[in-house]
Structure formats: structure tokens, C-alpha cells
Scaffold this motif. Structure first.
Motif, PDB file in Angstrom:
ATOM      1  N   ASP A  51     -34.239  59.678  47.773  1.00  0.00           N
ATOM      2  CA  ASP A  51     -33.331  60.114  46.718  1.00  0.00           C
ATOM      3  C   ASP A  51     -32.630  58.941  46.047  1.00  0.00           C
ATOM      4  N   ALA A  52     -33.131  57.734  46.222  1.00  0.00           N
ATOM      5  CA  ALA A  52     -32.478  56.559  45.653  1.00  0.00           C
ATOM      6  C   ALA A  52     -32.620  56.550  44.135  1.00  0.00           C
ATOM      7  N   ASN A  53     -31.573  56.109  43.468  1.00  0.00           N
ATOM      8  CA  ASN A  53     -31.584  55.985  42.020  1.00  0.00           C
ATOM      9  C   ASN A  53     -32.248  54.656  41.653  1.00  0.00           C
ATOM     10  N   PRO A  54     -33.365  54.665  40.940  1.00  0.00           N
ATOM     11  CA  PRO A  54     -34.046  53.402  40.634  1.00  0.00           C
ATOM     12  C   PRO A  54     -33.217  52.471  39.777  1.00  0.00           C
ATOM     13  N   ALA A  55     -32.246  53.002  39.026  1.00  0.00           N
ATOM     14  CA  ALA A  55     -31.409  52.145  38.194  1.00  0.00           C
ATOM     15  C   ALA A  55     -30.346  51.425  39.006  1.00  0.00           C
ATOM     16  N   GLU A  56     -30.040  51.925  40.203  1.00  0.00           N
ATOM     17  CA  GLU A  56     -29.006  51.328  41.027  1.00  0.00           C
ATOM     18  C   GLU A  56     -29.554  50.826  42.346  1.00  0.00           C
ATOM     19  N   ALA A  57     -30.842  50.672  42.446  1.00  0.00           N
ATOM     20  CA  ALA A  57     -31.454  50.216  43.689  1.00  0.00           C
ATOM     21  C   ALA A  57     -32.637  49.314  43.358  1.00  0.00           C
ATOM     22  N   GLY A  58     -33.178  48.703  44.372  1.00  0.00           N
ATOM     23  CA  GLY A  58     -34.319  47.821  44.182  1.00  0.00           C
ATOM     24  C   GLY A  58     -34.073  46.460  44.801  1.00  0.00           C
ATOM     25  N   GLU A  59     -35.010  45.566  44.597  1.00  0.00           N
ATOM     26  CA  GLU A  59     -34.908  44.236  45.177  1.00  0.00           C
ATOM     27  C   GLU A  59     -33.782  43.413  44.562  1.00  0.00           C
ATOM     28  N   ASN A  60     -33.285  43.809  43.417  1.00  0.00           N
ATOM     29  CA  ASN A  60     -32.227  43.052  42.744  1.00  0.00           C
ATOM     30  C   ASN A  60     -30.827  43.546  43.104  1.00  0.00           C
ATOM     31  N   THR A  61     -30.691  44.419  44.091  1.00  0.00           N
ATOM     32  CA  THR A  61     -29.387  44.955  44.482  1.00  0.00           C
ATOM     33  C   THR A  61     -29.132  44.675  45.956  1.00  0.00           C
ATOM     34  N   GLY A  62     -27.873  44.738  46.339  1.00  0.00           N
ATOM     35  CA  GLY A  62     -27.501  44.534  47.728  1.00  0.00           C
ATOM     36  C   GLY A  62     -26.051  44.887  47.950  1.00  0.00           C
ATOM     37  N   ARG A  63     -25.618  44.842  49.192  1.00  0.00           N
ATOM     38  CA  ARG A  63     -24.238  45.165  49.546  1.00  0.00           C
ATOM     39  C   ARG A  63     -23.750  44.214  50.628  1.00  0.00           C
TER      40      ARG A  63
END
Length: 476
Positions: A51-63
Motif C-alpha cells: 500500500d506504499a505511495n509511489p510519490a512518497e516512497a522509493g530509493e530516494n526516500t528515508g527516515r
């Protein structure tokens, strides 16, 4: 304040995982140098859930998550956030957003909805609003949903040319998808596992845009036609997502606050929107926690009015009078004066918790007036005049009133100081009650007797009667 904070980090779309990890590692190193940080843990690359949002997830994101040392407070959290914010502000192409673990899911403090059908207009207005907000030091972590997405291959079909060649665009699109992405032809069983057999073009036949252009879209025909003959194939960057609200496209600009209360921030946002050139087909609206705040304030105002009305009904039934409870209700405006002064002195902003304190005041402050008015009535019933009864009741009830006030104030004092975890949530309620009770108690001893003397006209109804001895008697 729970001693934990996190930072959601987002780099330019298309950034590889290694680069994302390097940026998060540098921020992590900065966090570990802070004396108030106990431990940190981070993840680079998100969105492995279905259910991940592709606009807010991916290899270019992190926490990046930070756990502060025991005993840290809200000021320590703000200091850590300010240090990390300065660290990430020096890195190009890095977007970030700070937050805290939540028991409930809250919206961002400020969200501006820009509604319209034209994506270009939405992008222009949102970028203009964002740039103006960035010029103010009140707003932090400003983000807009109208962002450049990932690089993609776009195919623009020439319907007229395809029709002249006897081709249907939908069939061409399905054939291109099957050749590039592939179709599952069957499943191969190995023990208890089933493996998909995917049929598609070889890697070298779909590895570049030139190979995509040379795909044959009518393989069964005697006259093969390439995709580039019926469509324009190009590399472009599409929108990361298209959001809709009530079937209309919408861009959302969100931001946190560096300082100040939400009401002042909304006023500044209204000024920014008023100075922005907005097309006639675009509508703006301020939402987020501000929308929830306005709704909560309206419901709390109704609840406060209802609580005062119910207190009046209870007193009217006890006194069997409509006048004396009305006199007692004058203590509530006195309590409001004290509550406002207490909030002003302590620099506390009005919130839902403050309204809860006001509702508590409506039931607490009337107690002193009830005790005083009841004593006046009892004293008058013994034959004293109205003025004498007021003086006698004030002298007799001064000590109980002061004792009742002190016990309540001293009991709420630890809560007002904000001791313990999450104390900043409860403190406004205690400050409201203490301030209102202190001022109301002092003024009750002055105002309520005066109002009783002015409004109670019972003595004026007496008539003079001459008895058998020739003396005058007063009868009510």
C-alpha cells in the motif's frame, strides 16, 4: 514531548539508494554529536509494502529516528530539530519533514489546498505560495504535492495516422505493454512453489528509447509498422502524483511552524494568498490542523454555553428562584477575566484544553457564590435586614471561601507547572482554572453582594399596617 523525534528525508526522484544512504548517514553523524541524543536509527529506501505511495516512497526516500536522553523536554527537541534542519539545508535537492510519534493521527499544522483543473496553473500558484512562505521565518518544512516525478518514457499516439494504417490505438498500447512489461503465460510448479513464466522482449530489445521506437506493433501483418511510425516516443518527467478533491485536481502545500500559534500563522497565510496572483479557475483554502481547530472551537463554545445553562438550571431548582441563580452566574464573567489574565501572563495560547478548563470553571467558581448567597438568605430569614444580612454572611463565609479556593489552586499547581511527560498538554487547563478561580474569588466577595443588593427587591414589597395600639407594622 515524548523524547522521540523523526525526520522524513526525500531526495530528487531517481536518486539511487546508495546516494540516499550517504545523505542519511551524514545527518545521522550530525545527530550523534548532540549531547541530548541517546540513540539513533535510520532506514534508506522505503515503500516495500503493497500500500506504499509511489510519490512518497522509493530509493530516494528515508527516515531518521532520534531517541533523546531521559529527562529531555520540548526545548531539547526543538534544539535538536534546529541543528538537523541547518545540516540538511546545506545539501542541495534534499527535502525533509520533522515529526513526533503520535497516539492520534493529526494533519500538518498548515495545509493550503489549491483546487483547479489545469495542472500548470496549480503548479504555478503552489510554487508562488511556497516561495513566499520560504521568505518568512515562521514556516518550516514547507512541501508541495506538485513535484516533478520520476523520468519516464511517454508515448503520444497519432490517432489519425494509425487509423489510415488500419490500426487501433488501444491494441497498439496493449501490444507495447506486453512486449515491454510482459504477460504471465503460465506458472511453473516446483514442489510447493509456483513460479510465473513471464513472456516479453529480450533485455536488449527494450533497454533504450531507440529500441522502444523500433517495436513492431502489427507483427502478424505483411507490412510491419514500427511504433515510431504511429506515435511520438520521448523521455520526459511526469507528475509524481495527481491528487483530487471532490473530483477536482488539487495541489496541497503543507508546512510546520517554527514559532507562534496557529491563529497568527493562518493570518499570515491569508496575507500571502491575497498577494498571490491566482487565476479565476483556481480556488484556495486553508485546512490542516487549522480546520480541525475551528471545528473544535465551535463545538467547545457550544459545550461551554450548555454547561453554564445546566448550572443555572440546577441552582434554580435548589434555590426555588430564578433571581438568585442569576446573581450567582455573575461569577462566571469574573472567572473569564482571571483566566484571560493568567493566559496572558504565562504566554499560553487558547486551545481546546483551555476551553475544557473554562467549562470546569463554570462549575467551580459558582460554589463560592452559592455559599455566600445561601448564607444571606438564611440570615434574612432570621429577621435581619438585607444590608445587615449581606454583611453578616460575608463575615461568616470569608474563611470557608478562602479555604476552598486555596485547596483547589494548590492542588492544580503541579499540573500548571507542567511536571511529568506530556505535561505541556495539561498545563493550559490548570493555568486557566487557577487564574479564573483566584480573580473570581476576590471579586465574588465584592461584586456578588452588590449585585444581590441591587437586584433583590424583596424589601420594597413590604406595606405599612396600623395595629390596634396605633403603631406601624411592616408586612411582606
Amino acid at each position: 514531548s515524548q523524547g522521540e523525534i523523526y525526520a522524513d528525508i526525500r531526495l530528487t526522484p531517481g536518486t539511487p539508494l546508495e546516494s540516499t544512504d550517504k545523505v542519511i548517514k551524514s545527518v545521522d553523524d550530525t545527530a550523534r554529536e548532540l549531547d541530548i541524543v541517546d540513540k539513533t536509527y535510520s532506514v534508506a529506501g522505503t515503500g516495500n509494502r503493497l500500500d506504499a505511495n509511489p510519490a512518497e516512497a522509493g530509493e530516494n526516500t528515508g527516515r531518521l529516528n532520534l531517541v533523546l536522553k531521559e529527562g529531555s523536554n520540548r526545548d531539547d527537541e526543538e534544539a535538536a530539530i534546529a541543528t538537523l534542519r541547518d545540516s540538511m539545508a546545506n545539501q542541495a535537492g534534499v527535502e525533509y519533514k520533522f515529526g513526533r510519534p503520535e497516539l492520534f493521527s493529526f494533519s500538518t499544522p498548515l495545509e493550503i489546498e489549491i483546487i483547479g483543473y489545469n495542472l500548470n496553473d496549480l503548479r504555478r500558484v503552489s510554487n508562488s505560495v511556497v516561495s513566499r512562505m520560504e521568505n518568512s521565518d515562521r514556516f518550516a518544512d514547507i512541501k508541495t504535492t506538485v513535484e516533478e516525478g520520476h523520468p519516464e518514457i511517454q508515448i503520444h499516439f497519432d490517432h489519425e495516422r494509425a487509423a489510415r494504417l488500419g490500426l487501433v490505438v488501444s491494441d497498439i498500447a496493449d501490444r507495447v505493454v506486453a512486449k515491454v512489461r510482459g504477460n504471465v503465460a503460465t506458472r511453473y510448479s516446483v514442489r510447493d512453489r509456483k513460479i510465473d513464466v513471464l513472456v516479453r522482449n529480450k533485455e536488449e530489445q527494450r533497454a533504450s528509447i531507440e529500441e522502444i521506437r523500433r517495436i513492431i506493433v502489427n507483427p502478424q501483418s505483411d507490412h510491419p509498422v514500427r511504433l515510431e511510425s504511429v506515435a511520438e516516443v520521448l523521455v520526459a518527467t511526469g507528475p509524481s502524483e495527481i491528487r483530487r478533491l471532490s473530483q477536482e485536481r488539487v495541489a496541497i502545500v503543507s508546512a510546520n511552524l517554527n514559532y507562534g500559534d496557529l491563529g497568527a500563522a493562518v493570518q499570515e497565510i491569508d496575507t500571502i494568498i491575497a498577494s498571490t496572483s491566482i487565476p479565476v479557475n483556481v480556488v484556495t483554502r486553508v485546512t490542516g490542523q487549522n480546520e480541525a481547530m475551528e471545528s473544535s472551537f465551535k463545538s467547545m463554545q457550544f459545550a461551554l454555553a450548555l454547561s453554564i445553562f445546566l448550572v443555572y438550571l440546577v441552582m434554580a431548582s435548589q434555590f426555588e428562584s430564578l433571581l438568585h441563580p442569576f446573581v450567582i452566574l455573575f461569577t462566571i464573567p469574573l472567572a473569564l477575566v482571571g483566566a484571560v489574565l493568567a493566559l496572558l501572563v504565562t504566554g499560553t495560547t487558547i486551545s481546546v484544553v483551555v476551553f475544557i478548563g473554562l467549562m470546569m470553571l463554570a462549575g467551580i467558581v459558582v460554589n463560592n457564590a452559592i455559599v455566600l448567597v445561601d448564607m444571606i438568605n438564611k440570615t434574612r430569614a432570621r429577621g435581619l435586614s438585607k444590608h445587615e444580612a449581606i454583611m453578616e454572611a460575608g463575615h461568616a463565609r470569608l474563611r470557608p471561601i478562602i479555604m476552598t479556593m486555596l485547596t483547589t489552586v494548590l492542588g492544580l499547581l503541579p499540573m500548571a507547572i507542567g511536571l511529568g511527560e506530556g505535561g505541556e498538554i495539561r498545563a493550559p487547563m490548570a493555568i486557566t482554572v487557577i487564574g479564573g478561580l483566584l480573580v473570581a474569588t476576590l471579586l465574588t466577595l465584592l461584586v456578588i453582594p452588590v449585585m444581590y443588593s441591587v437586584l433583590d427587591r424583596t424589601e420594597l414589597a413590604r406595606t405599612a399596617v396600623t395595629n390596634d395600639t396605633g403603631n406601624l407594622e411592616l408586612h411582606s
